[in-house]
Design an enzyme around this catalytic site. Sequence first.
Site, PDB file in Angstrom:
ATOM      1  N   HIS A  15       0.828  -1.218   0.000  1.00 46.91           N
ATOM      2  CA  HIS A  15       0.000   0.000   0.000  1.00 46.91           C
ATOM      3  C   HIS A  15       0.853   1.255   0.000  1.00 46.91           C
ATOM      4  O   HIS A  15       1.290   1.735   1.061  1.00 46.91           O
ATOM      5  CB  HIS A  15      -0.949  -0.001   1.203  1.00 46.91           C
ATOM      6  CG  HIS A  15      -2.036   1.024   1.096  1.00 46.91           C
ATOM      7  ND1 HIS A  15      -3.381   0.711   1.028  1.00 46.91           N
ATOM      8  CD2 HIS A  15      -1.987   2.383   1.034  1.00 46.91           C
ATOM      9  CE1 HIS A  15      -4.093   1.812   0.924  1.00 46.91           C
ATOM     10  NE2 HIS A  15      -3.269   2.857   0.935  1.00 46.91           N
ATOM     11  N   HIS A  17       1.119   4.998  -2.586  1.00 42.83           N
ATOM     12  CA  HIS A  17       0.738   5.754  -3.793  1.00 42.83           C
ATOM     13  C   HIS A  17       1.999   6.358  -4.384  1.00 42.83           C
ATOM     14  O   HIS A  17       2.743   7.050  -3.666  1.00 42.83           O
ATOM     15  CB  HIS A  17      -0.244   6.866  -3.426  1.00 42.83           C
ATOM     16  CG  HIS A  17      -1.483   6.367  -2.747  1.00 42.83           C
ATOM     17  ND1 HIS A  17      -2.708   6.311  -3.380  1.00 42.83           N
ATOM     18  CD2 HIS A  17      -1.688   5.886  -1.491  1.00 42.83           C
ATOM     19  CE1 HIS A  17      -3.612   5.819  -2.539  1.00 42.83           C
ATOM     20  NE2 HIS A  17      -3.019   5.553  -1.391  1.00 42.83           N
ATOM     21  N   HIS A 193      -9.804   1.273  -0.910  1.00 39.21           N
ATOM     22  CA  HIS A 193      -9.658   2.022   0.337  1.00 39.21           C
ATOM     23  C   HIS A 193     -11.016   2.063   1.053  1.00 39.21           C
ATOM     24  O   HIS A 193     -12.032   2.405   0.443  1.00 39.21           O
ATOM     25  CB  HIS A 193      -9.254   3.470   0.068  1.00 39.21           C
ATOM     26  CG  HIS A 193      -7.817   3.674  -0.270  1.00 39.21           C
ATOM     27  ND1 HIS A 193      -7.238   3.198  -1.409  1.00 39.21           N
ATOM     28  CD2 HIS A 193      -6.835   4.343   0.404  1.00 39.21           C
ATOM     29  CE1 HIS A 193      -5.955   3.564  -1.431  1.00 39.21           C
ATOM     30  NE2 HIS A 193      -5.687   4.253  -0.347  1.00 39.21           N
ATOM     31  N   GLU A 196     -10.899   4.082   6.649  1.00 42.97           N
ATOM     32  CA  GLU A 196      -9.798   4.981   7.021  1.00 42.97           C
ATOM     33  C   GLU A 196     -10.437   6.221   7.639  1.00 42.97           C
ATOM     34  O   GLU A 196     -10.406   6.415   8.840  1.00 42.97           O
ATOM     35  CB  GLU A 196      -8.964   5.336   5.775  1.00 42.97           C
ATOM     36  CG  GLU A 196      -7.838   6.318   6.025  1.00 42.97           C
ATOM     37  CD  GLU A 196      -7.178   6.828   4.722  1.00 42.97           C
ATOM     38  OE1 GLU A 196      -7.795   6.744   3.637  1.00 42.97           O
ATOM     39  OE2 GLU A 196      -6.043   7.359   4.820  1.00 42.97           O
ATOM     40  N   ASP A 274       1.838   4.220   2.634  1.00 42.07           N
ATOM     41  CA  ASP A 274       0.778   5.057   2.065  1.00 42.07           C
ATOM     42  C   ASP A 274       1.345   6.219   1.226  1.00 42.07           C
ATOM     43  O   ASP A 274       1.335   6.149   0.006  1.00 42.07           O
ATOM     44  CB  ASP A 274      -0.162   5.560   3.170  1.00 42.07           C
ATOM     45  CG  ASP A 274      -1.586   5.775   2.672  1.00 42.07           C
ATOM     46  OD1 ASP A 274      -1.865   5.482   1.493  1.00 42.07           O
ATOM     47  OD2 ASP A 274      -2.436   6.237   3.470  1.00 42.07           O
ATOM     48  N   ASP A 275       1.807   7.259   1.875  1.00 38.27           N
ATOM     49  CA  ASP A 275       2.368   8.432   1.185  1.00 38.27           C
ATOM     50  C   ASP A 275       3.572   8.881   2.025  1.00 38.27           C
ATOM     51  O   ASP A 275       3.503   9.898   2.733  1.00 38.27           O
ATOM     52  CB  ASP A 275       1.314   9.544   1.113  1.00 38.27           C
ATOM     53  CG  ASP A 275       0.043   9.070   0.420  1.00 38.27           C
ATOM     54  OD1 ASP A 275       0.036   8.989  -0.817  1.00 38.27           O
ATOM     55  OD2 ASP A 275      -0.930   8.743   1.129  1.00 38.27           O
TER      56      ASP A 275
HETATM   57  N1  ADE Z   1      -4.583   9.037  -2.135  1.00 39.89           N
HETATM   58  C1  ADE Z   1      -3.359   9.204  -1.659  1.00 39.89           C
HETATM   59  N2  ADE Z   1      -3.295   8.851  -0.361  1.00 39.89           N
HETATM   60  C2  ADE Z   1      -4.532   8.455  -0.008  1.00 39.89           C
HETATM   61  C3  ADE Z   1      -5.107   7.967   1.178  1.00 39.89           C
HETATM   62  N3  ADE Z   1      -4.400   7.815   2.309  1.00 39.89           N
HETATM   63  N4  ADE Z   1      -6.416   7.653   1.173  1.00 39.89           N
HETATM   64  C4  ADE Z   1      -7.114   7.806   0.050  1.00 39.89           C
HETATM   65  N5  ADE Z   1      -6.625   8.251  -1.112  1.00 39.89           N
HETATM   66  C5  ADE Z   1      -5.343   8.574  -1.140  1.00 39.89           C
HETATM   67 ZN    ZN Z   2      -3.765   4.855   0.408  1.00 42.18          ZN
END
Ligand code: ADE
Ligand code: ZN
Length: 339
Positions: A15, A17, A193, A196, A274-275
């Site tokens: 997971h 992006h 997703h 969250e 995630d990011d």
């Molecule tokens: N796009 C990038 N990061 C995200 C996240 N944590 N949740 C949903 N969409 C995303």
């Molecule tokens: Zn995500």
Amino acid sequence: MRGAGAPRFPLAELHCHIEGAAPPALVERLGAKYAVDVSAIIRDGAYVWHDFTSFLAAYDHAATVFRSEEDYADLAYAHLSDLAAEGALYAEFFISPDHARSSGTEPEVYARGLAAGIVRARDEAGIEARMVIVGVRHLGAEAVEAAARFAAGPSRPFVTGFNLAGDERIGAPRDFSRAFDVARDAGLGLTAHAGELCGPESVRASIDWLKPSRIGHGVRAIEDPDLVREIAETGIVLEVCPGSNLALGIYPDIAAHPLKRLVAAGVKATLGSDDPPFFHTDLAREYRLARENGLTDAERIALTRNAIEAAFVEEDVRRRLLDRFQIAALSLGSPATSD
Ligand code: ADE
Ligand code: ZN
């Protein structure tokens, strides 16, 4: 500090992006090259945002500085070589044709550049990777179906899955069931997703309407014990991202995070960043957070095995990855099996 030659803890990630993995310095460099002002989203070398909405806006803006096939190849290579240096054997990352278009790039060029980065990272750093195409839910059902049709298109090297991302508070899972049908019919792995920003009902509706084998995050399933039991029994895998959840304020601290309780209930979990630079994290830190959350080394290593078992990857590659995993786990003296 790890001693020279000491065995590495094997990691795997499902997971992340790809635009969310862009190092701020790289975004500043490309911003200067293409005359895109990024000063509103990067200050003192770090991304600035204050809530989920402003995070998504910063993410969207950072995505606009990647333009050429080489830019995307460099991005994928930078991400994957960092992961390999952390000990990752395998990584999947999410790619978004809509974000490619937002920078004026054809999605074909985008996917080709990222694929070139995967090849370079495999050859130079020994990490295997696959790409999962996302539809962005806040762009609407039509856009998500278009992303699914792109994912299902002819011969996209390393594209093996489809996902639903974006603002979970917008649109209901049933709005996206046609997109998931397109992706499923094309033989792609499915994840979405949910759970969250929204509660367990979003996880249940995503399972019912989209029929994914994995859920991105899904941690708020913990609020519904029946749902947790169902997830454990059906073997749906959660792509858990504790660092992201902390950065976005879903949980106040790691002690409050439900990862340990989900694992104790028999849920198959994996870890993702995630990011990463947006959330000041990386995959190695996610594994440390899992330890702080109460997972034993055997439980943490099982997260890696879960990831390889749930990966959207060809069976022969999965077998090879499991062999590498087994060797790494045995050299640590930890049980390589999750049971
Ligand atoms: N796009 C990038 N990061 C995200 C996240 N944590 N949740 C949903 N969409 C995303
Ligand atoms: Zn995500």
